[in-house]
Structure formats: structure tokens, C-alpha cells
Design a protein around this motif. Structure first.
Motif, mmCIF file in Angstrom:
data_model
loop_
_atom_site.group_PDB
_atom_site.id
_atom_site.type_symbol
_atom_site.label_atom_id
_atom_site.label_comp_id
_atom_site.label_asym_id
_atom_site.label_seq_id
_atom_site.Cartn_x
_atom_site.Cartn_y
_atom_site.Cartn_z
ATOM 1 N N ALA A 80 41.789 56.758 37.490
ATOM 2 C CA ALA A 80 42.240 55.373 37.445
ATOM 3 C C ALA A 80 42.479 54.874 38.869
ATOM 4 O O ALA A 80 43.053 55.579 39.693
ATOM 5 N N VAL A 81 42.021 53.665 39.145
ATOM 6 C CA VAL A 81 42.146 53.086 40.477
ATOM 7 C C VAL A 81 42.565 51.624 40.331
ATOM 8 O O VAL A 81 42.031 50.891 39.511
ATOM 9 N N ARG A 82 43.503 51.205 41.152
ATOM 10 C CA ARG A 82 43.886 49.793 41.182
ATOM 11 C C ARG A 82 43.012 49.077 42.200
ATOM 12 O O ARG A 82 42.841 49.563 43.322
ATOM 13 N N VAL A 83 42.451 47.954 41.797
ATOM 14 C CA VAL A 83 41.635 47.157 42.714
ATOM 15 C C VAL A 83 42.082 45.705 42.649
ATOM 16 O O VAL A 83 42.654 45.251 41.665
ATOM 17 N N ASP A 84 41.792 44.992 43.700
ATOM 18 C CA ASP A 84 42.081 43.573 43.756
ATOM 19 C C ASP A 84 41.280 42.861 42.662
ATOM 20 O O ASP A 84 40.137 43.236 42.388
ATOM 21 N N PRO A 85 41.847 41.849 42.031
ATOM 22 C CA PRO A 85 41.125 41.135 40.965
ATOM 23 C C PRO A 85 39.764 40.598 41.400
ATOM 24 O O PRO A 85 38.825 40.588 40.605
ATOM 25 N N SER A 86 39.628 40.198 42.650
ATOM 26 C CA SER A 86 38.330 39.687 43.097
ATOM 27 C C SER A 86 37.276 40.797 43.126
ATOM 28 O O SER A 86 36.101 40.550 42.833
ATOM 29 N N ILE A 87 37.679 42.014 43.441
ATOM 30 C CA ILE A 87 36.749 43.146 43.423
ATOM 31 C C ILE A 87 36.352 43.457 41.986
ATOM 32 O O ILE A 87 35.182 43.708 41.692
ATOM 33 N N GLU A 88 37.308 43.419 41.086
ATOM 34 C CA GLU A 88 37.015 43.681 39.673
ATOM 35 C C GLU A 88 36.037 42.644 39.134
ATOM 36 O O GLU A 88 35.101 42.979 38.408
ATOM 37 N N ARG A 89 36.218 41.376 39.500
ATOM 38 C CA ARG A 89 35.296 40.318 39.042
ATOM 39 C C ARG A 89 33.893 40.549 39.579
ATOM 40 O O ARG A 89 32.908 40.382 38.859
ATOM 41 N N ARG A 90 33.798 40.933 40.852
ATOM 42 C CA ARG A 90 32.480 41.204 41.449
ATOM 43 C C ARG A 90 31.803 42.378 40.758
ATOM 44 O O ARG A 90 30.602 42.342 40.470
ATOM 45 N N LEU A 91 32.567 43.413 40.472
ATOM 46 C CA LEU A 91 32.022 44.575 39.787
ATOM 47 C C LEU A 91 31.564 44.205 38.381
ATOM 48 O O LEU A 91 30.483 44.609 37.932
ATOM 49 N N ARG A 92 32.371 43.442 37.667
ATOM 50 C CA ARG A 92 32.016 43.014 36.319
ATOM 51 C C ARG A 92 30.760 42.146 36.331
ATOM 52 O O ARG A 92 29.867 42.301 35.490
ATOM 53 N N LEU A 93 30.647 41.221 37.298
ATOM 54 C CA LEU A 93 29.465 40.379 37.420
ATOM 55 C C LEU A 93 28.223 41.226 37.685
ATOM 56 O O LEU A 93 27.166 41.013 37.066
ATOM 57 N N LEU A 94 28.339 42.176 38.581
ATOM 58 C CA LEU A 94 27.229 43.077 38.880
ATOM 59 C C LEU A 94 26.793 43.826 37.628
ATOM 60 O O LEU A 94 25.599 43.922 37.326
ATOM 61 N N ALA A 95 27.760 44.326 36.875
ATOM 62 C CA ALA A 95 27.460 45.069 35.656
ATOM 63 C C ALA A 95 26.800 44.177 34.608
ATOM 64 O O ALA A 95 25.771 44.544 34.031
ATOM 65 N N GLU A 96 27.361 43.007 34.373
ATOM 66 C CA GLU A 96 26.802 42.098 33.374
ATOM 67 C C GLU A 96 25.405 41.629 33.750
ATOM 68 O O GLU A 96 24.521 41.547 32.908
ATOM 69 N N THR A 97 25.197 41.335 35.017
ATOM 70 C CA THR A 97 23.904 40.841 35.476
ATOM 71 C C THR A 97 22.831 41.920 35.400
ATOM 72 O O THR A 97 21.678 41.641 35.075
ATOM 73 N N SER A 98 23.201 43.155 35.680
ATOM 74 C CA SER A 98 22.229 44.251 35.720
ATOM 75 C C SER A 98 22.028 44.938 34.375
ATOM 76 O O SER A 98 21.071 45.685 34.201
#
Length: 89
Positions: free
Chosen positions: A14-32
Motif C-alpha cells: 500500500a502506498v499513499r500518493v497525491d490525488p493528482s498522481i492517482e488521477r493521472r494513473l487512473r487516466l493512463l489505465a482507462e485510456t490504455s
């Protein structure tokens, strides 16, 4: 990365990340069409070597490079992943 044998099951971290990083990761995942965990695994595998180079003593680094990762000894010098959760908020 192929499937792991049952003796080599992946571990959950488990890792805590800034919400903006989580959004970028989620966008990358959804797009790919891939899962966020795929990209996190890629980041870890790609960056772990650089962190080892910077932080491990030369003798331990040599063991890691030889494929014999030593077990951590004693207690960690810093709190574990969940040891300081209350102090971060």
C-alpha cells in the motif's frame, strides 16, 4: 511479465500518493485498457535499480546484482509502510 508460479506470488504493497498522481494513473489505465497495478509494477521495476544504486552499500548491491537478494536484518532504520500512518495526516 508472465504469470508467477504459486511459490512466487505477488505481494500487496500500500502506498499513499497525491490525488493528482492517482488521477493521472487512473487516466493512463482507462485510456490504455490496462489496470493501474500494471503501470505501478512497471514503474517499480524500472526505478528500483536506480534506487538500489543510490541507497544500498556496495556489498549488498553486488549480492542483489548476482541474484541473491539478502533478507533484511534486524529492525528497519525507518518505520515500515504502516508504522507512521497517523503522523502523516
Amino acid at each position: 511479465m508472465g504469470r508467477k508460479k504459486s511459490a512466487e506470488k505477488l505481494k500487496v504493497v500500500a502506498v499513499r500518493v497525491d490525488p493528482s498522481i492517482e488521477r493521472r494513473l487512473r487516466l493512463l489505465a482507462e485510456t490504455s485498457g490496462r489496470k493501474p497495478s500494471y503501470f505501478l509494477q512497471q514503474l517499480i521495476e524500472g526505478g528500483l535499480g536506480a534506487l538500489e544504486d543510490a541507497w544500498l552499500p556496495a556489498d549488498v548491491l553486488a549480492q542483489v546484482r548476482a541474484g541473491t537478494v539478502p533478507e533484511p536484518s534486524g529492525s528497519p532504520s525507518e518505520p515500515d509502510l504502516f508504522g507512521d500512518m497517523a503522523s502523516e495526516d
